[in-house]
Design a protein around this motif. Structure first.
Motif: not given
Ligand code: GUN
Ligand code: ZN
Length: 443
Positions: A397-419
């Protein structure tokens, strides 16, 4: 006139400011404040502003609760869940009707016991809060004591919760059925005891058409007429065999939804779980009656029930919330549920963007429950229910959050990898009621 402020919370904030009728409108109503300040007066939101604007209203900056580095969103709204099924989540091998007989009914029989109900209510609410869910529409069992236990536990936490005792009088084991008159009397007592009691509300809960005789549905109709501000919570069009069964049981009706509709059980406070195989006239009926659908992706996949059609739901103008539907659903996590909703969309070439997904899980869900004036975002006057998300709790998550460009991508990563690991704290009515152990700091 200055409004009094009892608490101030600093962090990054995301919400959707208004309800919409078209998902294209959502991005323009999304609000992201990277360095924001939320002011509370007890359990009520006073304002959300940028830190620079808001700090001028503070008497003492040192008292600000500092969540910098975290993302704060409105508390999640779970629009369909069964608390007694917590203990049978992940039951192997069956689809809806066999699954009910083989697993669900035996488990629900235990809720005649108040002690068991109390123990499981506490466990259940802890699961909700540790997953960032602050409001839910909840099935109990047929036993009134199941609902007394749940409401008592929710009251102690000051949660906004809607729940009801299951009503059923046929096609279920004897130990779980009642007469229509008993169902009416017991439900009435529960409404008198719990409906509009603080943040608690009552939902009339006929399990589904196959376990309801015409006489029982008539009692539900009567209760809704006597208590028009109660909710109606049931299942609709989940499984093809179930639908055929309803048509055989109610041959005089024009399909599944018409059974509920003829008993005047559609309406602004009616929530129908699943809605997977609706006919066009049924979508139209949901729209015209201002009823809501609860989309339960993990349940629909787990029981092999079918794929919810988000595109049609928008086109037909039907209000929508997300449900985990535990225990047919496989998680309490709304983040994971949104990730599965995305996959259900993909199978139908529907792109569920993060903005839309978080809308369904917050303000859209609030609207589905007719609670949009009380919860669902950070507008002034709303109830202070929110969740503090840690967006990166693993190396991946740190890697994927870190390379996310904007809030939309950060939120999408949260709903894909989050729990649930991503839920740092959960606030209910202006109080932090749950936090990750690693987060506990000296006061
Ligand atoms: N239909 C009737 N009862 C139930 C239930 O408990 N779970 C699900 N998923 N569908 C139902
Ligand atoms: Zn259900």
């Amino acid at each position: 006139m200055s409004v009094s402020v009892t608490q101030a919370v600093r962090g990054s904030f995301f919400d959707l400011t208004v309800t919409v009728t078209d998902p294209q409108q959502l991005p323009e109503h999304a609000r992201y404040i990277e360095d924001g300040l939320l002011l509370l007066n007890g359990g009520e939101i006073v304002s959300l502003q940028s830190w620079e604007e808001g700090r001028q209203r503070l008497a003492d900056e040192s008292r600000v609760i500092d969540y910098r580095g975290k993302l704060i969103v409105p508390g999640f709204v779970d629009t369909h869940i069964h608390y007694p099924q917590t203990e049978m989540i992940g039951a192997f091998g069956e689809q809806l009707l066999e699954w009910l007989q083989q697993y669900t009914f035996p488990v629900e029989s235990q809720y005649h016991c108040p002690e068991h109900s109390a123990k499981m209510s506490a466990f259940f609410l802890h699961q909700l809060l540790s997953n960032g869910t602050t409001t839910a529409l909840v099935f109990g069992t047929v036993h009134p004591q199941s609902v007394d236990a749940l409401f008592s536990a929710a009251e102690a936490l000051n949660m906004r919760l809607i729940a009801g005792k299951v009503m059923m009088d046929r096609n279920a084991p004897d130990y779980l059925t009642e007469t229509p008159e008993e169902s009416y009397q017991q439900t009435r007592k529960l409404i008198e005891r719990w409906h509009n009691h603080g943040r608690l509300s009552y939902a009339l809960t006929p399990r589904f058409a196959p376990t309801s005789s015409p006489a029982l549905l008539e009692k539900v109709r009567q209760l809704k007429a006597e208590y028009p501000d109660t909710w109606l919570h049931t299942h609709l069009s989940e499984n093809p065999q179930e639908i055929e069964w309803v048509k055989a049981l109610f041959p005089a009706h024009d399909g599944y939804l018409d059974v509920y509709h003829q008993y005047q059980l559609t309406g602004r406070r009616s929530v129908f779980a699943h809605c997977l195989h609706l006919e066009e006239k049924e979508w139209d009926c949901l729209h015209h009656t201002d009823s809501a659908a609860a989309f339960c992706p993990t349940s629909n996949l787990f029981l092999g029930s079918g794929l919810f059609n988000l595109k049609t739901c928008w086109e037909k103008g039907v209000k929508l919330g997300i449900g985990t539907d535990v225990g047919a659903g496989t998680t309490f996590s709304m983040l994971k549920t949104l990730g599965e909703a995305y996959k259900v969309g993909q199978l139908q070439h529907y792109k569920l963007a993060a903005c839309e997904a978080f809308y369904h899980a917050t303000l859209g869900g609030a609207q589905a429950l007719d609670l949009q004036d009380r919860i669902g975002n950070f507008m002034p006057g709303k109830e202070a229910d929110f969740v503090v998300l840690d967006p990166a709790v693993s190396a991946l998550q740190q890697m994927r959050h870190g390379n996310s460009r904007d809030i939309w991508e950060k939120l999408f990563v949260l709903m894909t990898l989050g729990d649930d690991r991503n839920i740092a704290c959960t606030w209910v009515n202006g109080q932090c009621v749950w936090q990750q152990k690693a987060e506990v700091k000296a006061a």
